[in-house]
Design a protein around this motif. Structure first.
Motif, PDB file in Angstrom:
ATOM      1  N   LEU A   6      18.432   1.747  19.141  1.00  0.00           N
ATOM      2  CA  LEU A   6      18.902   1.727  17.763  1.00  0.00           C
ATOM      3  C   LEU A   6      20.323   2.268  17.622  1.00  0.00           C
ATOM      4  O   LEU A   6      21.025   1.921  16.669  1.00  0.00           O
ATOM      5  N   THR A   7      20.767   3.104  18.567  1.00  0.00           N
ATOM      6  CA  THR A   7      22.151   3.578  18.502  1.00  0.00           C
ATOM      7  C   THR A   7      23.137   2.466  18.854  1.00  0.00           C
ATOM      8  O   THR A   7      24.321   2.586  18.581  1.00  0.00           O
ATOM      9  N   CYS A   8      22.647   1.388  19.456  1.00  0.00           N
ATOM     10  CA  CYS A   8      23.511   0.248  19.815  1.00  0.00           C
ATOM     11  C   CYS A   8      23.724  -0.697  18.637  1.00  0.00           C
ATOM     12  O   CYS A   8      24.464  -1.678  18.763  1.00  0.00           O
ATOM     13  N   ARG A   9      23.081  -0.445  17.507  1.00  0.00           N
ATOM     14  CA  ARG A   9      23.248  -1.304  16.340  1.00  0.00           C
ATOM     15  C   ARG A   9      24.674  -1.213  15.829  1.00  0.00           C
ATOM     16  O   ARG A   9      25.315  -0.177  15.937  1.00  0.00           O
ATOM     17  N   ARG A  10      25.155  -2.292  15.255  1.00  0.00           N
ATOM     18  CA  ARG A  10      26.493  -2.317  14.669  1.00  0.00           C
ATOM     19  C   ARG A  10      26.411  -2.960  13.293  1.00  0.00           C
ATOM     20  O   ARG A  10      26.880  -4.072  13.082  1.00  0.00           O
ATOM     21  N   TYR A  69      27.687  -6.990  10.200  1.00  0.00           N
ATOM     22  CA  TYR A  69      26.973  -7.954   9.369  1.00  0.00           C
ATOM     23  C   TYR A  69      26.708  -7.429   7.958  1.00  0.00           C
ATOM     24  O   TYR A  69      25.848  -7.920   7.262  1.00  0.00           O
ATOM     25  N   ALA A  70      27.481  -6.447   7.519  1.00  0.00           N
ATOM     26  CA  ALA A  70      27.338  -5.911   6.178  1.00  0.00           C
ATOM     27  C   ALA A  70      27.926  -6.893   5.165  1.00  0.00           C
ATOM     28  O   ALA A  70      28.888  -7.611   5.426  1.00  0.00           O
ATOM     29  N   VAL A  71      27.341  -6.909   3.967  1.00  0.00           N
ATOM     30  CA  VAL A  71      27.865  -7.722   2.890  1.00  0.00           C
ATOM     31  C   VAL A  71      29.114  -7.041   2.328  1.00  0.00           C
ATOM     32  O   VAL A  71      29.114  -5.853   2.058  1.00  0.00           O
TER      33      VAL A  71
END
Length: 135
Positions: free
Chosen positions: A124-128, A132-134
């Protein structure tokens, strides 16, 4: 959906229940997709479908390593599927000690990887999410 599975992981879900009534020739594709999601998100999965012996899709219990702990059979009058899940036995993250480069030296005798914590926490620390945020 993939996002729903990731949200379950972010909320520390240990078991995801997936009741379904789907049918079709996609059982292996579905099992592989759910296996990857169990590994990526670190949860166990209970996939339950109809009790009919004609249902294409199986009921099964899968652990966070994607191992099938119990499963119904195709074209058999199945009894309820049961399995014991140890929710405290979470997949561990391992690192090689004293690495020189990106991979461990395969010729170092006696060197074993060391458990460094929870695999899901590391993944989960590899999430970015900024990608892909609006906006």
């Amino acid at each position: 959906a993939r996002e729903t599975d990731r949200l379950a992981a972010l909320h520390q879900a240990d078991l995801v229940l997936h009741p379904t009534q789907d049918a079709g020739p996609f059982i292996e594709h579905t099992r592989l997709r759910e296996a990857h999601r169990c590994i990526d998100d670190g949860y166990s999965l209970l996939r339950a479908t109809a009790g009919s012996y004609q249902a294409d899709h199986r009921t099964y219990v899968m652990d966070p390593w994607a191992g099938v702990l119990a499963s119904s059979q195709h074209r058999v009058d199945n009894q309820p599927v049961t399995a014991t899940i140890d929710l405290d036995n979470r997949p561990k993250y391992y690192e090689w000690p004293e690495r020189k480069g990106p991979y461990p030296d395969p010729y170092q005798s006696g060197v074993q990887p060391v458990a460094k914590g929870d695999l899901r926490a590391v993944l989960l620390t590899c999430r970015r999410p900024e990608l892909y945020a609006v906006k």
